[in-house]
Design a protein around this motif. Structure first.
Motif, PDB file in Angstrom:
ATOM      1  N   MET A  79       0.854  -1.177   0.000  1.00 33.04           N
ATOM      2  CA  MET A  79       0.000   0.000   0.000  1.00 33.04           C
ATOM      3  C   MET A  79       0.892   1.230   0.000  1.00 33.04           C
ATOM      4  O   MET A  79       1.821   1.333   0.805  1.00 33.04           O
ATOM      5  CB  MET A  79      -0.910   0.005   1.224  1.00 33.04           C
ATOM      6  N   PHE A  82      -1.976   5.898  -0.069  1.00 34.37           N
ATOM      7  CA  PHE A  82      -3.418   5.694   0.037  1.00 34.37           C
ATOM      8  C   PHE A  82      -3.925   6.665   1.091  1.00 34.37           C
ATOM      9  O   PHE A  82      -3.487   6.632   2.233  1.00 34.37           O
ATOM     10  CB  PHE A  82      -3.711   4.246   0.434  1.00 34.37           C
ATOM     11  N   LEU A 123      -2.682   0.432  -4.042  1.00 35.73           N
ATOM     12  CA  LEU A 123      -2.688  -0.871  -3.399  1.00 35.73           C
ATOM     13  C   LEU A 123      -2.454  -1.932  -4.466  1.00 35.73           C
ATOM     14  O   LEU A 123      -3.065  -1.890  -5.531  1.00 35.73           O
ATOM     15  CB  LEU A 123      -4.028  -1.116  -2.698  1.00 35.73           C
TER      16      LEU A 123
END
Length: 139
Positions: A79, A82, A123
């Motif tokens: 990730m 984000f 992601l």
């Protein structure tokens, strides 16, 4: 290796189709993202890998709606960047080879998943199974 066709490969895909087609995830917003670590206990022969469940609001459709997807037996989860500005450029699926059995036959491939943003990937991970869980007009 053949291309990943979400209409055929995502379990229960008919729940979320848009007029019979895989919906457009361009400008979709991620409203919920849950990662469950799984349950791996070799001593009990339990081998359940991590699960990611995500609810998206599909905004690039004539009649927007929410969909929930569940990704099973996830691995290599990454990730980056984000945040609250989480609109997607696209949700992409591809197959990724993972080697061979001892007899030389190919192992079932991974499904590589990417939540792509306009300027990178928010992601990414690979999994073995994708499931459509729900479709709704409200969260």
């Amino acid at each position: 290796m053949k291309a990943f066709d979400p209409v055929q490969e995502v379990e229960n895909s008919q729940l979320i189709l848009d007029q019979g087609e895989w919906p457009n995830f361009h400008d979709a917003e991620v409203h919920q993202l849950a990662i469950w670590r799984g349950d791996v206990r070799p001593e009990d022969n339990v081998w359940i890998g991590p699960v990611i469940e995500t609810t998206f609001e599909l905004l690039a459709l004539q009649s927007p709606y929410f969909v929930t997807l569940k990704f099973h037996d996830c691995d290599a989860i990454r990730m980056e960047d984000f945040n609250h500005q989480n609109a997607l450029f696209d949700l992409a699926f591809t197959y990724e080879p993972r080697g061979t059995y001892n007899d030389g036959k190919p192992l079932p491939p991974y499904i590589a998943v990417r939540f792509e943003q306009a300027f990178g990937v928010a992601l990414s991970f690979r999994c073995f199974r994708v499931q459509a869980v729900a479709r709704s007009n409200k969260l």
